[in-house]
Design a protein around this motif. Structure first.
Motif, PDB file in Angstrom:
ATOM      1  N   UNK A  72       0.852  -1.194   0.000  1.00 50.38           N
ATOM      2  CA  UNK A  72       0.000   0.000   0.000  1.00 50.38           C
ATOM      3  C   UNK A  72       0.885   1.241   0.000  1.00 50.38           C
ATOM      4  N   UNK A  73       0.576   2.179  -0.884  1.00 52.51           N
ATOM      5  CA  UNK A  73       1.297   3.453  -0.953  1.00 52.51           C
ATOM      6  C   UNK A  73       0.243   4.559  -1.009  1.00 52.51           C
ATOM      7  N   UNK A  74      -0.125   5.067   0.151  1.00 53.57           N
ATOM      8  CA  UNK A  74      -1.182   6.070   0.248  1.00 53.57           C
ATOM      9  C   UNK A  74      -0.757   7.396  -0.376  1.00 53.57           C
ATOM     10  N   UNK A  75      -1.739   8.083  -0.956  1.00 53.18           N
ATOM     11  CA  UNK A  75      -1.467   9.399  -1.534  1.00 53.18           C
ATOM     12  C   UNK A  75      -1.670  10.512  -0.527  1.00 53.18           C
ATOM     13  N   UNK A  76      -1.208  10.306   0.717  1.00 54.34           N
ATOM     14  CA  UNK A  76      -1.358  11.295   1.780  1.00 54.34           C
ATOM     15  C   UNK A  76      -0.011  11.957   2.055  1.00 54.34           C
ATOM     16  N   UNK A  77       0.097  12.620   3.199  1.00 52.51           N
ATOM     17  CA  UNK A  77       1.313  13.379   3.504  1.00 52.51           C
ATOM     18  C   UNK A  77       2.562  12.485   3.495  1.00 52.51           C
ATOM     19  N   UNK A  78       2.480  11.333   4.158  1.00 52.74           N
ATOM     20  CA  UNK A  78       3.637  10.434   4.191  1.00 52.74           C
ATOM     21  C   UNK A  78       3.900   9.854   2.803  1.00 52.74           C
ATOM     22  N   UNK A  79       2.849   9.494   2.107  1.00 52.34           N
ATOM     23  CA  UNK A  79       3.035   8.968   0.754  1.00 52.34           C
ATOM     24  C   UNK A  79       3.736   9.952  -0.156  1.00 52.34           C
ATOM     25  N   UNK A  80       3.348  11.231  -0.055  1.00 52.28           N
ATOM     26  CA  UNK A  80       3.989  12.265  -0.882  1.00 52.28           C
ATOM     27  C   UNK A  80       5.439  12.492  -0.464  1.00 52.28           C
ATOM     28  N   UNK A  81       5.731  12.380   0.831  1.00 52.33           N
ATOM     29  CA  UNK A  81       7.119  12.539   1.256  1.00 52.33           C
ATOM     30  C   UNK A  81       8.009  11.496   0.595  1.00 52.33           C
ATOM     31  N   UNK A  82       7.524  10.258   0.551  1.00 49.11           N
ATOM     32  CA  UNK A  82       8.312   9.206  -0.095  1.00 49.11           C
ATOM     33  C   UNK A  82       8.396   9.429  -1.602  1.00 49.11           C
ATOM     34  N   UNK A  83       7.296   9.799  -2.220  1.00 52.92           N
ATOM     35  CA  UNK A  83       7.320  10.026  -3.662  1.00 52.92           C
ATOM     36  C   UNK A  83       8.267  11.171  -4.022  1.00 52.92           C
ATOM     37  N   UNK A 113      23.898  -1.359   0.554  1.00 53.89           N
ATOM     38  CA  UNK A 113      24.488  -1.229   1.884  1.00 53.89           C
ATOM     39  C   UNK A 113      23.491  -1.424   3.013  1.00 53.89           C
ATOM     40  N   UNK A 114      22.260  -1.029   2.789  1.00 50.26           N
ATOM     41  CA  UNK A 114      21.254  -1.101   3.848  1.00 50.26           C
ATOM     42  C   UNK A 114      19.922  -1.526   3.247  1.00 50.26           C
ATOM     43  N   UNK A 115      19.176  -2.327   4.019  1.00 54.35           N
ATOM     44  CA  UNK A 115      17.861  -2.766   3.573  1.00 54.35           C
ATOM     45  C   UNK A 115      16.853  -2.655   4.707  1.00 54.35           C
ATOM     46  N   UNK A 116      15.624  -2.297   4.364  1.00 56.32           N
ATOM     47  CA  UNK A 116      14.515  -2.221   5.318  1.00 56.32           C
ATOM     48  C   UNK A 116      13.455  -3.235   4.900  1.00 56.32           C
ATOM     49  N   UNK A 117      12.890  -3.946   5.871  1.00 55.21           N
ATOM     50  CA  UNK A 117      11.927  -5.004   5.556  1.00 55.21           C
ATOM     51  C   UNK A 117      10.990  -5.205   6.739  1.00 55.21           C
ATOM     52  N   UNK A 118       9.710  -5.447   6.472  1.00 52.82           N
ATOM     53  CA  UNK A 118       8.774  -5.728   7.556  1.00 52.82           C
ATOM     54  C   UNK A 118       7.341  -5.504   7.153  1.00 52.82           C
ATOM     55  N   UNK A 119       6.498  -5.194   8.136  1.00 52.05           N
ATOM     56  CA  UNK A 119       5.069  -5.121   7.903  1.00 52.05           C
ATOM     57  C   UNK A 119       4.531  -3.760   7.532  1.00 52.05           C
ATOM     58  N   UNK A 120       5.333  -2.702   7.655  1.00 51.96           N
ATOM     59  CA  UNK A 120       4.826  -1.352   7.436  1.00 51.96           C
ATOM     60  C   UNK A 120       4.567  -1.053   5.966  1.00 51.96           C
ATOM     61  N   UNK A 121       3.330  -0.635   5.652  1.00 51.80           N
ATOM     62  CA  UNK A 121       3.026  -0.007   4.381  1.00 51.80           C
ATOM     63  C   UNK A 121       3.407   1.476   4.482  1.00 51.80           C
ATOM     64  N   UNK A 122       3.113   2.226   3.431  1.00 56.27           N
ATOM     65  CA  UNK A 122       3.462   3.646   3.413  1.00 56.27           C
ATOM     66  C   UNK A 122       2.188   4.478   3.501  1.00 56.27           C
ATOM     67  N   UNK A 123       2.043   5.229   4.602  1.00 54.15           N
ATOM     68  CA  UNK A 123       0.863   6.062   4.783  1.00 54.15           C
ATOM     69  C   UNK A 123       0.886   6.737   6.142  1.00 54.15           C
ATOM     70  N   UNK A 124       0.156   7.827   6.276  1.00 56.96           N
ATOM     71  CA  UNK A 124       0.177   8.624   7.501  1.00 56.96           C
ATOM     72  C   UNK A 124      -0.382   7.873   8.697  1.00 56.96           C
TER      73      UNK A 124
END
Length: 414
Positions: free
Chosen positions: A89-100, A169-180
């Motif tokens: 999930x990649x929400x089109x909210x504040x957090x989603x826009x920060x990543x985009x 060099x670094x990887x992130x993995x887990x249950x978090x989707x992207x959204x506020x």
């Protein structure tokens, strides 16, 4: 004629029952959605990011979305060569826009940026958000993947993975989707790893990209090329479910670890809809004296899954399994730790869709220091739980028992 009429009657009866079950599931979902309107989750206890050395690298554990997102965005901002970003999930909210915005800025300064997101999971996201800069290489995993081969179960898995790899060099993995909402309102678990394990994450991304690159928003026939990692880390393994290849090692990983357990099995999952063999393994561990605890949401974001999962509670409680229900917020973590040495963090829930249906990825770690961190996280979560007892379960009212039994045939769909 009599036989034909009998068969017709049976078929209509079965279809009618299925219709009633699906109808009840829809009604429950609508009522639950109405009741949740305007309600905000309450604060819940979390453990701060903890870092431990494992093998030739390090693992940092996150249990609060805002901490995780800050470090992910910092890694993206510091990228020099390549970013591989994948989410369900990649929400089109504040957090989603920060990543985009961060990913686009990285691509504009010359970083090779690849992004993958699931089309079905983001069908309600604004189309405007899903328009990307030409500098980004984007793969939208399509809503319908089976094509004309609608009978092939290999083509129905969703891409449920969530990970980020930066500069090998670094990887992130887990249950978090992207959204506020996930930043502050959901309790989830993610890890940041460094060392040789990052290569396995990169290969997992590349294999999925190359297998599905024909679905790219802007097509390119060039595959994502990889070098071979020169080092192996025996304490860390990446397990991938690949429906296209009919490969589901995460379920086997869990069963092997549970069957070997001698002291404790502490398992956290957002949805608990296992097959009977999985239930038997958990119950057998409890019967032989293992401290088995399963931590679930008191009320998840999918009420039908809650009702169906309760059908297993009687077997588990009778065997001595402790069922802990996380209150006031949605716990979305997919983790387990066993015997103070074995742990896993990933994207796979304990349900059919995750263990035998979707593209998933889990990190398996054999290390006492990391297991100690996971036990600390579990104890913190446990402090915010209500425990379900066998006496309480057996005393539930007749309406609840009927609803659980009536919805039980829907288990294979979840």
């Amino acid at each position: 004629m009599t036989v034909a009429r009998t068969l017709t009657t049976v078929r209509r009866t079965l279809l009618g029952l299925l219709g009633l079950q699906i109808g009840l599931a829809v009604v429950l979902s609508l009522v639950d959605s109405y009741r949740r309107r305007g309600k905000k989750p309450k604060p819940f206890p979390v453990t701060g990011p903890q870092t431990v050395p494992v093998g030739a690298g390090e693992i940092t554990t996150y249990t609060f979305g805002r901490d995780l997102y800050d470090d992910m965005l910092a890694a993206i901002d510091g990228a020099k060569k390549q970013i591989l970003f994948e989410t369900y999930i990649w929400k089109g909210d504040d957090i989603g826009w920060k990543f985009k915005t961060a990913l686009t800025a990285a691509a504009d300064r010359g970083v090779d940026v690849h992004c993958i997101y699931d089309g079905f999971a983001n069908v309600v996201v604004s189309p405007a958000f899903k328009r990307f800069s030409p500098s980004l290489k984007v793969l939208r995993y399509p809503i319908w993947t089976a094509g004309l081969r609608f009978w092939s179960l290999r083509g129905y898995g969703r891409n449920h993975r969530k990970m980020l790899v930066v500069d090998e060099e670094v990887g992130f993995l887990g249950g978090y989707n992207i959204g506020s909402a996930y930043a502050t309102e959901w309790r989830d678990t993610h890890v940041r790893i460094s060392g040789p394990g990052v290569w396995d994450m990169k290969r997992a991304f590349a294999d999925f990209w190359n297998l599905n690159r024909r679905h790219r928003i802007r097509r390119s026939e060039r595959p994502l090329l990889l070098e071979t990692a020169s080092d192996w880390d025996p304490q860390i393994r990446i397990h991938r479910n690949i429906p296209r290849q009919w490969s589901f090692p995460i379920r086997s990983m869990y069963l092997e670890a549970i069957n070997r357990a001698s002291r404790n099995v502490w398992l956290t999952t957002a949805y608990f809809l296992p097959d009977q063999d999985f239930v038997d393994s958990v119950a057998d561990a409890a019967r032989r004296g293992v401290d088995v605890r399963i931590l679930l949401p008191l009320k998840s974001n999918h009420i039908v899954a809650d009702w169906i999962s309760r059908g297993y509670y009687g077997q588990l409680l009778a065997a001595g399994v402790r069922i802990l229900r996380f209150k006031d917020a949605m716990v979305h973590a997919k983790t387990a730790t066993i015997d103070g040495s074995w742990s896993t963090v990933g994207t796979a829930n304990i349900d059919r869709l995750s263990l035998q249906g979707n593209y998933e990825i889990n990190l398996e770690v054999i290390d006492p220091a990391f297991a100690a961190v996971m036990e600390d996280v579990f104890r913190t979560d446990e402090s915010n739980c209500l425990e379900l007892t066998l006496a309480e379960w057996e005393a539930r009212d007749l309406n609840r028992k009927f609803t659980e039994s009536f919805l039980a045939p829907l288990r294979p769909l979840l």
